[in-house]
Design a protein around this motif. Sequence first.
Motif, PDB file in Angstrom:
ATOM      1  N   LYS A  94      -0.037   6.744  -6.758  1.00 42.82           N
ATOM      2  CA  LYS A  94      -1.216   7.635  -6.819  1.00 42.82           C
ATOM      3  C   LYS A  94      -0.773   9.098  -6.774  1.00 42.82           C
ATOM      4  CE  LYS A  94      -4.176   7.870  -3.338  1.00 42.82           C
ATOM      5  NZ  LYS A  94      -4.998   7.266  -2.288  1.00 42.82           N
ATOM      6  N   THR A 138     -11.741  -0.167 -11.070  1.00 46.10           N
ATOM      7  CA  THR A 138     -10.680  -1.165 -11.083  1.00 46.10           C
ATOM      8  C   THR A 138     -11.144  -2.429 -11.818  1.00 46.10           C
ATOM      9  OG1 THR A 138     -11.460  -1.862  -8.935  1.00 46.10           O
ATOM     10  CG2 THR A 138      -9.585  -0.376  -8.953  1.00 46.10           C
ATOM     11  N   GLU A 152       0.464   4.195  -2.836  1.00 44.74           N
ATOM     12  CA  GLU A 152       0.224   5.615  -2.506  1.00 44.74           C
ATOM     13  C   GLU A 152       1.171   6.511  -3.294  1.00 44.74           C
ATOM     14  OE1 GLU A 152      -2.109   7.370  -0.630  1.00 44.74           O
ATOM     15  OE2 GLU A 152      -3.026   5.394  -0.733  1.00 44.74           O
ATOM     16  N   PRO A 186      -7.717  -5.670  -4.403  1.00 42.99           N
ATOM     17  CA  PRO A 186      -8.298  -5.100  -3.174  1.00 42.99           C
ATOM     18  C   PRO A 186      -7.498  -3.907  -2.658  1.00 42.99           C
ATOM     19  CG  PRO A 186      -7.932  -7.473  -2.948  1.00 42.99           C
ATOM     20  CD  PRO A 186      -7.325  -7.077  -4.246  1.00 42.99           C
ATOM     21  N   LEU A 187      -6.191  -3.931  -2.863  1.00 40.97           N
ATOM     22  CA  LEU A 187      -5.355  -2.820  -2.376  1.00 40.97           C
ATOM     23  C   LEU A 187      -5.588  -1.555  -3.197  1.00 40.97           C
ATOM     24  CD1 LEU A 187      -1.977  -4.642  -1.668  1.00 40.97           C
ATOM     25  CD2 LEU A 187      -3.767  -4.018  -0.084  1.00 40.97           C
ATOM     26  N   PRO A 244       0.817  -1.231   0.000  1.00 40.33           N
ATOM     27  CA  PRO A 244       0.000   0.000   0.000  1.00 40.33           C
ATOM     28  C   PRO A 244       0.841   1.267   0.000  1.00 40.33           C
ATOM     29  CG  PRO A 244      -0.323  -1.255   2.049  1.00 40.33           C
ATOM     30  CD  PRO A 244       0.578  -2.065   1.186  1.00 40.33           C
ATOM     31  N   GLN A 270     -10.271   4.036  -8.847  1.00 41.46           N
ATOM     32  CA  GLN A 270     -11.643   3.797  -9.292  1.00 41.46           C
ATOM     33  C   GLN A 270     -11.669   2.910 -10.540  1.00 41.46           C
ATOM     34  OE1 GLN A 270     -12.510   7.926  -9.719  1.00 41.46           O
ATOM     35  NE2 GLN A 270     -12.675   8.248  -7.518  1.00 41.46           N
ATOM     36  N   GLU A 279      -8.382  -0.803  -4.614  1.00 41.38           N
ATOM     37  CA  GLU A 279      -9.694  -0.294  -4.190  1.00 41.38           C
ATOM     38  C   GLU A 279      -9.567   0.441  -2.866  1.00 41.38           C
ATOM     39  OE1 GLU A 279     -11.953  -3.890  -4.591  1.00 41.38           O
ATOM     40  OE2 GLU A 279     -12.327  -3.486  -6.723  1.00 41.38           O
ATOM     41  N   ARG A 280      -8.806  -0.156  -1.939  1.00 44.06           N
ATOM     42  CA  ARG A 280      -8.627   0.475  -0.620  1.00 44.06           C
ATOM     43  C   ARG A 280      -7.906   1.806  -0.734  1.00 44.06           C
ATOM     44  NH1 ARG A 280      -6.239  -4.204   2.525  1.00 44.06           N
ATOM     45  NH2 ARG A 280      -7.782  -5.476   1.532  1.00 44.06           N
ATOM     46  N   SER A 281      -7.017   1.928  -1.720  1.00 45.24           N
ATOM     47  CA  SER A 281      -6.294   3.195  -1.764  1.00 45.24           C
ATOM     48  C   SER A 281      -7.002   4.215  -2.675  1.00 45.24           C
ATOM     49  CB  SER A 281      -4.818   2.988  -2.096  1.00 45.24           C
ATOM     50  OG  SER A 281      -4.620   2.875  -3.413  1.00 45.24           O
ATOM     51  N   GLY A 282      -8.241   3.901  -3.062  1.00 44.98           N
ATOM     52  CA  GLY A 282      -9.089   4.921  -3.690  1.00 44.98           C
ATOM     53  C   GLY A 282      -9.086   4.917  -5.206  1.00 44.98           C
TER      54      GLY A 282
END
Length: 215
Positions: free
Chosen positions: A139, A195, A136, A185-186, A132, A193, A188-191
């Motif tokens: 991102k 996916t 980040e 899943p990671l 994660p 879209q 999605e968790r870090s925002g």
Amino acid sequence: MPDARIAKQQVSDVYSKIAPLYDVWAWLTETNARRRCLELAAIQDGEDVLEVAVGTGLAFVEILEANPSGHTEGIDLTAAMLARAERKAARTGVQSYRLRVGDAYDLDYPSNSFDVLVNNYMFDLLPERDLPIVLEEFKRVLRPGGRLALVNMTQGTRWYNGVWDRLYQINPALLGGCRGVSLLPLLERSGFQKTTREYFSQFTFPSEVVLGIAP
Ligand SMILES: C[S@@+](CC[C@H](N)C(=O)[O-])C[C@H]1O[C@@H](n2cnc3c(N)ncnc32)[C@H](O)[C@@H]1O
């Protein structure tokens, strides 16, 4: 998933040894997933594109050919892999690129710099706790609406895919330190879209192609 067994400090040594053989390995096991990743990344000429962990440049040359009037950056931790990428990139005749040693954990670019970030077969060698953190960082450098296109070794769905897990248990360096991961899943968790994930098995080697749009 088993955790990484090759420390970051060993990555350059391991990949300096693998570099001369890497393209043969990749041709046998990775071409279908890599091709699909670039298809889904849908790079348009004129975009700002970053490839992290360019390796020997197998995807990088395709990116340059899709983006001759844009700007393409590539980084990798291993100079011996980059040297091969440099030779392939020079042969394309495209001028607007830069390749240099760099670290996915700490990208030397301002925030919101890129329309597309491509990263193939790197998360599968990072420790689980770092996944994660690196996402980040990806991102951060993507513009809102920018596309993240990943390929990773993943867990196989058939019994014969397990041969790679066993090889990893015996000697992780034989697989360049890669083991199966699952990034959806990671993302999605870090925002990220919209996916998507597609699964490939080539010569029994299991890969996932994962896409997401930066928020
Ligand atoms: C399995 S190879 C994949 C190379 C290329 N992406 C491909 O698909 O052909 C993994 C690459 O990731 C690079 N790498 C590993 N950790 C990295 C990091 N923290 N930052 C940048 N590159 C890294 C290695 O040096 C190696 O070239």
